[in-house]
Design a protein around this motif. Structure first.
Motif, PDB file in Angstrom:
ATOM      1  N   ASN A   1       0.819  -1.218   0.000  1.00 16.60           N
ATOM      2  CA  ASN A   1       0.000   0.000   0.000  1.00 16.60           C
ATOM      3  C   ASN A   1       0.848   1.262   0.000  1.00 16.60           C
ATOM      4  O   ASN A   1       0.347   2.344  -0.348  1.00 16.60           O
ATOM      5  CB  ASN A   1      -0.927   0.005   1.209  1.00 16.60           C
ATOM      6  CG  ASN A   1      -1.948  -1.104   1.157  1.00 16.60           C
ATOM      7  OD1 ASN A   1      -2.393  -1.499   0.076  1.00 16.60           O
ATOM      8  ND2 ASN A   1      -2.343  -1.625   2.308  1.00 16.60           N
ATOM      9  N   GLY A   2       2.105   1.168   0.399  1.00 19.92           N
ATOM     10  CA  GLY A   2       2.978   2.331   0.383  1.00 19.92           C
ATOM     11  C   GLY A   2       3.498   2.681  -0.992  1.00 19.92           C
ATOM     12  O   GLY A   2       4.077   3.757  -1.169  1.00 19.92           O
ATOM     13  N   LYS A   3       3.306   1.817  -1.975  1.00 19.87           N
ATOM     14  CA  LYS A   3       3.759   2.094  -3.336  1.00 19.87           C
ATOM     15  C   LYS A   3       2.718   2.925  -4.084  1.00 19.87           C
ATOM     16  O   LYS A   3       1.527   2.886  -3.759  1.00 19.87           O
ATOM     17  CB  LYS A   3       3.999   0.776  -4.088  1.00 19.87           C
ATOM     18  CG  LYS A   3       5.128  -0.061  -3.536  1.00 19.87           C
ATOM     19  CD  LYS A   3       5.295  -1.329  -4.348  1.00 19.87           C
ATOM     20  CE  LYS A   3       6.439  -2.180  -3.815  1.00 19.87           C
ATOM     21  NZ  LYS A   3       6.611  -3.428  -4.584  1.00 19.87           N
ATOM     22  N   PRO A   4       3.134   3.684  -5.105  1.00 21.77           N
ATOM     23  CA  PRO A   4       2.146   4.387  -5.955  1.00 21.77           C
ATOM     24  C   PRO A   4       1.252   3.392  -6.674  1.00 21.77           C
ATOM     25  O   PRO A   4       1.604   2.229  -6.875  1.00 21.77           O
ATOM     26  CB  PRO A   4       3.026   5.177  -6.938  1.00 21.77           C
ATOM     27  CG  PRO A   4       4.366   5.269  -6.293  1.00 21.77           C
ATOM     28  CD  PRO A   4       4.517   4.037  -5.453  1.00 21.77           C
ATOM     29  N   HIS A   5       0.079   3.890  -7.106  1.00 25.42           N
ATOM     30  CA  HIS A   5      -0.896   2.979  -7.710  1.00 25.42           C
ATOM     31  C   HIS A   5      -0.392   2.389  -9.020  1.00 25.42           C
ATOM     32  O   HIS A   5      -0.719   1.245  -9.353  1.00 25.42           O
ATOM     33  CB  HIS A   5      -2.218   3.725  -7.943  1.00 25.42           C
ATOM     34  CG  HIS A   5      -2.886   4.162  -6.683  1.00 25.42           C
ATOM     35  ND1 HIS A   5      -3.575   3.286  -5.870  1.00 25.42           N
ATOM     36  CD2 HIS A   5      -2.950   5.368  -6.067  1.00 25.42           C
ATOM     37  CE1 HIS A   5      -4.049   3.933  -4.818  1.00 25.42           C
ATOM     38  NE2 HIS A   5      -3.682   5.198  -4.908  1.00 25.42           N
ATOM     39  N   ASN A   6       0.415   3.157  -9.753  1.00 24.82           N
ATOM     40  CA  ASN A   6       0.913   2.637 -11.030  1.00 24.82           C
ATOM     41  C   ASN A   6       2.151   1.775 -10.864  1.00 24.82           C
ATOM     42  O   ASN A   6       2.723   1.321 -11.852  1.00 24.82           O
ATOM     43  CB  ASN A   6       1.208   3.790 -11.981  1.00 24.82           C
ATOM     44  CG  ASN A   6       2.227   4.760 -11.404  1.00 24.82           C
ATOM     45  OD1 ASN A   6       2.534   4.705 -10.214  1.00 24.82           O
ATOM     46  ND2 ASN A   6       2.728   5.661 -12.230  1.00 24.82           N
ATOM     47  N   ARG A   7       2.606   1.566  -9.629  1.00 26.44           N
ATOM     48  CA  ARG A   7       3.754   0.708  -9.368  1.00 26.44           C
ATOM     49  C   ARG A   7       3.375  -0.553  -8.582  1.00 26.44           C
ATOM     50  O   ARG A   7       4.233  -1.307  -8.172  1.00 26.44           O
ATOM     51  CB  ARG A   7       4.825   1.481  -8.591  1.00 26.44           C
ATOM     52  CG  ARG A   7       5.463   2.610  -9.378  1.00 26.44           C
ATOM     53  CD  ARG A   7       6.262   2.074 -10.551  1.00 26.44           C
ATOM     54  NE  ARG A   7       6.907   3.147 -11.300  1.00 26.44           N
ATOM     55  CZ  ARG A   7       6.376   3.779 -12.342  1.00 26.44           C
ATOM     56  NH1 ARG A   7       5.132   3.430 -12.745  1.00 26.44           N
ATOM     57  NH2 ARG A   7       7.025   4.724 -12.965  1.00 26.44           N
TER      58      ARG A   7
END
Length: 709
Positions: A426-432
């Motif tokens: 969840n800490g990653k960007p949505h596109n990653r």
């Protein structure tokens, strides 16, 4: 005088000191003084249970290892040096040492104490039985709940008196075991007046004491472990135990000694061997080649190791470091003998596991740090939890509690891992973020859900208890023979049963935790025989083969223009053109410098980005709701292109073998479908990691050895 006596004249300081009362705090000691081993040990000792209890070797490890908080202790995780491969190499050729002092010793005293623990241990789940003074590994269950109610593995050591049994148990399973023991025998805790004494529980005929701080336990693995111990100790007197140790130390521990054999030794202070560059010269004893199997029957133990008063007397006679360092230079050969005579206990581990076999050492806690340093000076390589986990994987066995899926400790470990991975995801960007469901068809990427998988295979009701692991060694051997076609034991499968298995890749690929063990199709088996490295790709669930044909008919495919050739420039005018806003093209330069125009342009961009984020959030929310609906309606077993039979709990590229290797569990009912999938007389399955779309062929073997600590 600023409340400082040193500002007074020397003749008046004594008079001023008696009348001066300072309101200021004393000066903090220097950094060098604060970081002394003795000061650190006294300040942050074993009483700091909130941040993790310190082991006796904590100060030594904290300077060289990354420490982590596990199971209420501060334990060394990994070395700051690049020594991962060297640790595995030394475990097979030299000697590796690990501190396992976080294990808890539970002593049970009552008439016929060993038989009192029979309701908690299943005889069919352990290997060879001990003969007198030997230590053996048991699988503990809650009484009356077998095959459910698994607690964890424990090591039993019964004495010749048969009125006392010492149980070594992992700290993660200690609360469950004590709760079941107290409830079964109706024990009550007694008030102990001693601060450092063991906690005791009693009833009319049984006494249970928990001693988790007064004994330390080290594990040495490797073919040269006995030689390192021999060069690090100095015996006190002569005894048959010393002769037995010297006879087997000169040979190989794996061929001449029985698993679980116990040796009692009485040694001098380990610091007396620190300054010696060469090993000590012991008397010569004939080498034992494994012929004397009944040595313990002819030599009853005569040791005071389990006598607490004897150990405390040795602790009281121990010289402090300052006294020892003051006395050592005055001797020509250094200090050779002290008043403290230390009893230690050696336990042979000869279980047939390459990177784990060796010796366990039990020693009183105040002498543990000195003995650890003595072994370090004999070139025994220290390792941490990461190396121990890798050693279990290299030895093709499960590691408790991280690889266990049935006990409360294993479920707690799985929940902690899931929370950690979800926070990272969840800490990653949505596109990653990895699209586990829409792209890879992984229903549960961070958990196993064994009860649901077993229900899909066997239609097991939740009231029956769900999934359980088969730990009956004889039954596992029959299943292994049935898998090879030598018997018909595959028909006798209990509903809800999981089988521990070992996976070995014979092509490309590196298995990882949470990977899926799938059943190959007939086309997969044919392609594997022709090319074992052929790529088999998972099709996304929302775009199956039938939908592809419906959405892209042949007429449309023929009308699509062919792609341009590489190296040629297209002559079409509209091929590389993009529409441009005329306001941007003919905007006056004077307006660019206008503050009002700049502010309006910035506000317009903010509104557009806010609107775009809102639309993207709504679209992502709709996609998540759609995915959750699809997950609920999709069967766990058939969620991928191939039927899921099990999951991997650990996996990595084998350093010693040079191929992918993993351990996991599969549903017992799935064996009937893979029993005939042979490749070079071995059963073949397809394995796919939770973050990959490629299926890899691998050999499957039933694990027939019990999980141990």
């Amino acid at each position: 005088m600023a409340h400082d006596v040193r500002r007074f004249p020397r003749t008046m300081r004594d008079f001023a000191a008696s009348h001066l009362v300072s309101n200021h705090a004393k000066k903090c000691p220097s950094r060098f003084a604060r970081r002394k081993s003795a000061n650190s040990r006294n300040k942050f000792g074993r009483s700091t249970a909130a941040k993790g209890i310190w082991l006796s070797t904590h100060v030594w490890h904290a300077k060289r290892f990354r420490m982590c908080r596990k199971w209420g202790f501060k334990i060394a995780d990994r070395s700051y040096q690049r020594g991962f491969r060297s640790v595995l190499r030394d475990s097979n050729k030299n000697c590796v040492i690990r501190d396992r002092s976080y294990y808890t010793c539970v002593t049970i005293q009552c008439p016929d104490a060993y038989s009192k623990l029979s309701p908690f241990s299943q005889k069919s789940c352990r290997g060879q039985s001990s003969r007198g003074e030997e230590e053996e590994c048991h699988q503990l269950y809650t009484p009356g709940k077998y095959p459910y109610g698994y607690i964890g593995p424990a090591r039993f050591q019964k004495l010749t008196t048969e009125n006392e049994v010492h149980v070594w148990i992992h700290p993660s399973s200690k609360p469950q075991f004590l709760k079941a023991l107290i409830k079964y025998y109706e024990l009550k805790q007694t008030e102990n007046s001693e601060e450092l004494g063991p906690v005791e529980f009693k009833n009319s005929e049984m006494t249970v004491s928990i001693d988790s701080e007064n004994l330390s336990r080290f594990h040495l693995s490797g073919p040269k472990c006995l030689q390192k111990i021999r060069d690090s100790i100095r015996f006190v007197g002569d005894s048959p135990e010393h002769d037995r140790f010297l006879s087997v130390a000169a040979g190989s521990v794996f061929s001449s000694m029985r698993d679980g054999e116990v040796l009692y030794l009485l040694i001098e202070d380990p610091r007396t061997t620190w300054d010696r560059k060469l090993g000590l010269k012991h008397k010569k004893v004939p080498i034992d080649n494994g012929e004397d199997l009944d040595w313990r029957a002819n030599n009853p133990p005569q040791s005071q190791f389990w006598n607490r008063e004897f150990r405390e007397e040795a602790i009281q006679k121990r010289m402090t470091d300052a006294q020892y360092q003051k006395l050592n230079p005055d001797r020509i050969h250094g200090v050779v003998s002290t008043e403290a005579k230390i009893p230690i206990l050696l336990i042979i581990r000869n279980e047939g596991l390459k990177a784990l076999d060796g010796v366990d050492i039990l020693i009183p806690e105040p002498f543990a740090k000195d003995f650890w340093v003595s072994l370090q000076r004999r070139a025994a390589r220290a390792s941490g939890l990461r190396d121990e986990y890798a050693a279990h994987l290299e030895s093709k066995t499960l590691y408790f509690p991280l690889d266990d899926v049935e006990s409360e400790a294993g479920r707690a470990s799985e929940a902690a891992t899931k929370t950690e991975l979800l926070d990272k995801y969840n800490g990653k960007p949505h596109n990653r973020r990895c699209k586990y469901w829409s792209a890879l068809s992984v229903k549960y990427p961070f958990e196993y859900k064994w009860d649901e998988l077993v229900k899909d295979w066997d239609s097991v009701e939740e009231e029956s208890g769900g999934a359980f692991v088969c730990r009956d060694l004889q039954k596992l051997r029959r299943i292994e023979s049935g898998l090879k076609g030598k018997s018909e034991s595959l028909e006798e499968m209990d509903p809800g049963m999981l089988l521990p298995v070992r996976i070995q890749f014979f092509g490309r690929g590196r298995p990882k935790k949470f990977g899926m063990i799938c059943i190959p199709t007939n086309e997969d088996l044919i392609s594997i025989r022709m090319n074992r490295n052929k790529e088999i790709i998972q099709t996304p669930p929302l775009l199956s083969k039938d939908e592809e044909e419906e959405e892209e008919p042949m007429d449309v495919l023929e009308e699509t223009p062919p792609k341009g050739l590489q190296g040629f420039v297209s002559l079409e005018a509209a091929a590389n053109e993009k529409p441009i806003n005329l306001k941007w093209l003919f905007e006056e330069s004077t307006k660019m410098d206008d503050r009002t125009t700049k502010r309006k342009r910035v506000n317009r961009k903010k509104k557009e980005s806010k609107k775009r984020r809102k639309l993207e959030f709504e679209s992502r929310k709709t996609e998540m709701e759609t995915e959750e609906t699809q997950k609920l309606t999709t069967n766990y077993r058939f969620s991928a292109d191939r039927e899921i039979a099990g999951r991997l709990v650990a996996g990595e590229q084998s350093v010693l073998g040079g191929h992918g290797q993993a351990v996991g569990y599969i549903c017992a009912s799935a064996l009937r479908q893979i029993a005939s999938n042979y490749h070079k007389n071995k059963t073949v399955v397809m394995v796919r990691n939770s973050t990959s779309k490629y299926y890899h062929p691998a050999y499957l073997t039933i694990l027939k050895n019990a999980i141990q600590i």
